[in-house]
Each structure stands twice: as C-alpha cells, then as structure tokens.
Design a protein around this motif. Structure first.
Motif, short mmCIF file in Angstrom:
data_model
loop_
_atom_site.label_atom_id
_atom_site.label_comp_id
_atom_site.label_asym_id
_atom_site.label_seq_id
_atom_site.Cartn_x
_atom_site.Cartn_y
_atom_site.Cartn_z
N LYS A 63 0.85 -1.18 0.00
CA LYS A 63 0.00 0.00 0.00
C LYS A 63 0.89 1.23 0.00
CE LYS A 63 -0.36 0.21 5.01
NZ LYS A 63 -1.24 0.34 6.15
N THR A 64 0.31 2.37 -0.33
CA THR A 64 1.08 3.60 -0.29
C THR A 64 1.21 4.06 1.15
OG1 THR A 64 -0.95 4.83 -0.79
CG2 THR A 64 0.54 4.39 -2.63
N SER A 65 2.34 4.69 1.46
CA SER A 65 2.57 5.18 2.82
C SER A 65 1.77 6.45 3.13
CB SER A 65 4.07 5.44 3.03
OG SER A 65 4.55 6.38 2.09
N ALA A 66 1.25 7.08 2.10
CA ALA A 66 0.41 8.28 2.22
C ALA A 66 -0.37 8.40 0.91
CB ALA A 66 1.28 9.52 2.44
N PRO A 67 -1.45 9.15 0.89
CA PRO A 67 -2.21 9.32 -0.35
C PRO A 67 -1.38 10.03 -1.43
CG PRO A 67 -3.54 9.94 1.53
CD PRO A 67 -2.14 9.77 2.04
N LEU A 68 -1.52 9.55 -2.66
CA LEU A 68 -0.85 10.13 -3.82
C LEU A 68 -1.77 11.12 -4.53
CD1 LEU A 68 0.58 6.88 -5.44
CD2 LEU A 68 1.95 8.80 -4.63
#
Length: 118
Positions: A63-68
């Motif tokens: 998953k991404t570590s923060a929203p893109l």
C-alpha cells in the motif's frame, strides 16, 4: 466548481456541497479540510500486490505510505507490475521508494518470513 460528494475522512459520511468558495454539509473541521483538498489537490491511497519469490504465497500485499495525487494513480499502479521481492519482509518495509518523485513509498502490508524451499 459545483460538486456534491461524500466525505470519507470519518465514519459519519457527511454529504458535502461545494459551490465555488462556499462549502457546506460538513459536521467537523476534518470534513471542511477534506472538501478544500478535493478542490485543490485530490489524493488517494493505493493498495495492490507485487510478486514474491521463495515463499508459500505468490503475492505480497502493498500500500502507499500516504495518499498520492489523484492524477498519478494509474502510473503509480503500473510500477507494481515490474516488481518481484524475496523474503524476509516485514510489514512497513519499503518496496518501492519515492513513487514518481513524490516522497511517498509503496510499503509491505504483511510480514513474510524466511525462504521456503520448493
């Protein structure tokens, strides 16, 4: 911009109305901030998987570590197809660093132990 959408920041799911500079329908300050960010810099998180060698499973969830930024989602998801990892991997390990120059990483969403001989 006139828009109506559901806030996803908390479980309340307020129906937000955006009419130019006017924002209504939010129940908390987080909803107001979400509506403003949706107007200026919409972002989303991505979950996916990469191939894994030498483990009892074929794929590792990431998953991404923060929203893109929303406009980078498809290009970021395409990066996952080219990646194969090997154990051991711990939850939170960086799998793809600095996605498209954003300082956001794809990280492992599951720990996978040592090599299993097949």
């Amino acid at each position: 911009m006139n828009a109506e959408f559901t806030c996803v920041v908390c479980p309340w799911g307020c129906l937000l109305n955006v009419n130019g500079e006017s924002i209504s329908g939010y129940s908390c300050n987080r909803g107001l901030m979400y509506a403003k960010s949706e107007q200026t810099d919409p972002r989303r998180s991505i979950s996916g998987s990469v191939r894994i060698n030498g483990a009892s499973q074929n794929a590792l969830p990431v998953k991404t570590s923060a929203p893109l930024p929303k406009h980078l989602l498809l290009e970021a998801a395409e990066l996952l197809h080219a990646v194969t990892v090997s154990p051991p991997i711990k939850t939170g390990d960086i799998i793809i660093p600095n996605i498209l120059g954003t300082d956001i990483n794809f990280v492992a969403a599951l720990s996978v132990g040592g090599v299993i001989c097949i």
